[in-house]
Scaffold this motif. Sequence first.
Motif, PDB file in Angstrom:
ATOM      1  N   THR A  70       5.189  -8.637  -3.929  1.00 46.19           N
ATOM      2  CA  THR A  70       5.275  -7.794  -2.723  1.00 46.19           C
ATOM      3  C   THR A  70       4.088  -6.832  -2.684  1.00 46.19           C
ATOM      4  OG1 THR A  70       7.671  -7.889  -2.849  1.00 46.19           O
ATOM      5  CG2 THR A  70       6.764  -6.115  -1.514  1.00 46.19           C
ATOM      6  N   TRP A  71       3.788  -6.256  -3.841  1.00 43.46           N
ATOM      7  CA  TRP A  71       2.690  -5.303  -3.948  1.00 43.46           C
ATOM      8  C   TRP A  71       1.357  -5.973  -3.598  1.00 43.46           C
ATOM      9  CZ3 TRP A  71      -1.057  -3.778  -7.994  1.00 43.46           C
ATOM     10  CH2 TRP A  71      -1.490  -2.450  -7.857  1.00 43.46           C
ATOM     11  N   ARG A  74       1.126  -6.655   0.026  1.00 41.38           N
ATOM     12  CA  ARG A  74       0.853  -5.407   0.751  1.00 41.38           C
ATOM     13  C   ARG A  74      -0.647  -5.113   0.729  1.00 41.38           C
ATOM     14  NH1 ARG A  74       4.294  -0.828  -1.599  1.00 41.38           N
ATOM     15  NH2 ARG A  74       5.947  -2.136  -0.769  1.00 41.38           N
ATOM     16  N   ASN A  78      -3.266  -5.177   3.945  1.00 43.05           N
ATOM     17  CA  ASN A  78      -4.153  -4.027   4.172  1.00 43.05           C
ATOM     18  C   ASN A  78      -5.615  -4.442   4.216  1.00 43.05           C
ATOM     19  OD1 ASN A  78      -3.060  -1.534   4.672  1.00 43.05           O
ATOM     20  ND2 ASN A  78      -2.437  -1.224   2.563  1.00 43.05           N
ATOM     21  N   THR A 160       7.349  -5.164   2.268  1.00 43.63           N
ATOM     22  CA  THR A 160       5.909  -5.392   2.100  1.00 43.63           C
ATOM     23  C   THR A 160       5.099  -4.515   3.049  1.00 43.63           C
ATOM     24  OG1 THR A 160       6.372  -7.680   1.525  1.00 43.63           O
ATOM     25  CG2 THR A 160       4.113  -7.180   2.146  1.00 43.63           C
ATOM     26  N   LEU A 161       5.553  -4.432   4.294  1.00 45.82           N
ATOM     27  CA  LEU A 161       4.770  -3.686   5.288  1.00 45.82           C
ATOM     28  C   LEU A 161       5.218  -2.235   5.414  1.00 45.82           C
ATOM     29  CD1 LEU A 161       4.426  -6.382   8.113  1.00 45.82           C
ATOM     30  CD2 LEU A 161       2.976  -5.993   6.149  1.00 45.82           C
ATOM     31  N   THR A 162       6.142  -1.833   4.569  1.00 48.77           N
ATOM     32  CA  THR A 162       6.675  -0.455   4.539  1.00 48.77           C
ATOM     33  C   THR A 162       7.108   0.036   5.925  1.00 48.77           C
ATOM     34  OG1 THR A 162       4.455   0.504   4.662  1.00 48.77           O
ATOM     35  CG2 THR A 162       5.398   0.270   2.480  1.00 48.77           C
TER      36      THR A 162
ATOM     37  N   VAL B  91       1.121   0.215   4.165  1.00 50.77           N
ATOM     38  CA  VAL B  91       0.318  -0.676   4.997  1.00 50.77           C
ATOM     39  C   VAL B  91      -0.187   0.092   6.202  1.00 50.77           C
ATOM     40  CG1 VAL B  91       0.371  -2.706   6.467  1.00 50.77           C
ATOM     41  CG2 VAL B  91       1.439  -2.763   4.239  1.00 50.77           C
TER      42      VAL B  91
END
Lengths: 196, 281
Positions: A70-71, A74, A78, A160-162, B91
């Motif tokens: 997941t990190w 991410r 980005n 993942t995308l917070t 993100v």
Amino acid sequence: MADEQLLIEQAKLGDMEAFRELVERSKINVYRLAYDMVRNRHDAEDVSQDVFLQAYRSLSLFRGEAKWSTWLYRITVNKCLDHRKSTTRKSMEYREDIGNAPHSEMPHHHSEGITPDRAAGSSLLQKHIERALDCLSPRERAVFVLRHYHDLSLKQIAETLTVTEGTIKSHLFRAVQQLQRELAYYRDDLGLEKQL
Amino acid sequence: MTCKDCRELFADAYYDEMQGEERTAFEAHIASCDECKSEYRRVEKTLTLMGQRERVEPDEEYWSGYWQALKSKIESGAQPENERTMPVNKVNLRPAFMPSWAYGIAAMLLIGIGVYLGRTMFVPKNQEILQPSGDHTVSSKVSPDSLSKEEVEKQVNMYLDRSRALLLGLINTPAKYPSSTNFTRQQQVSRELIQQASYLETKLGGPDRERFRKLIGDLGVILRELANYSVENSVPLIELVKQGVDKKSILLKINLEQIRALDSQTKLQERTTKDNHKSKI
């Protein structure tokens, strides 16, 4: 994933072999996600190396609250968004159109049994798919590719995308609507109804 | 289930993200509505088509040299592109089509507008204070200079009561409420409390003022988080409030402040009774 946890701890202590093992395990998925986002092989290669470079430099920040994959995803998203911004600034174009891309950029159809007609048909389909993906906003595309090509659940994508799961749902909903519109011609008018 | 509800669930249905009653209702609607059924078939076809996408994969040679290339970059101390702008735990979904300076200008404008609105609309006028209880939308006309110490203390007490009620109400919200529950009313109350606190702060003097300032400082952090909360936030609002309340021990502080106020009121009453008694004698 106790084994993975151990490798992360060792890598944090500077063990390059442990980090190498982590890279080997995830490099293909990272490359594929980068390719799905930037959709250009060379850029995806650069982005994937950048992702691991960033991951190595930020290892101390990885607290194990999210999964390693997941990190990495991410960081990849980005990097791809930033890559897109920098290429947008440079050329004011999102990406080179795959239709005008050099031959090496197109998927290969050299396998035996694929006739030139089928290869051309497949090439046309690829072109339509890529153009449809082009029409999605960066966040819609990130959500769509993570769900459709990387098989992450909505919950995992939200992590993942917070952002919240509700936000992910609405991005996915809009992405699917957009793809519906973009592929309507190919899907309905070229008789694909019968093929599928 | 309406056709609109059903269509909003197409992606969830395709990706098997529905369960229980939702799935049953969806399937029942699809079975009974020809239009939605054929639309869903088209979605399925579109997504099946998307599944036929082919990626361009690097060759074996690239993968065999992958680690060496990465290792060289690590050892040479190469910095990843855009490292300074890349948070690894968050993100950044800022749209790609706007340059960063445009965000700077937009932010400055927003701050300017915020300050202007804050000064013209939200700062309490001299003659106006918000009623801390009862009908909160009505303001009463009281000359600030005419407020006695007791009256200010009473207002402070009511302010604390209202803050405590707001926070207790939120942290005791049953878990069955979805995270998308609308808390507009609570956010409005929170804004009123922030506004009221800044007014009351100016009316207190001496050690009371310092103590109160500290308390509203702590309370203000939570109230501002609540007032500015947006659904985009990854932490649910109730969780955020709970964390704030726990971290600052805010309810305990409010209780202590009220005990102190009660104590001072009792002493005042005793003194007044004594004075009256003396004057009678």
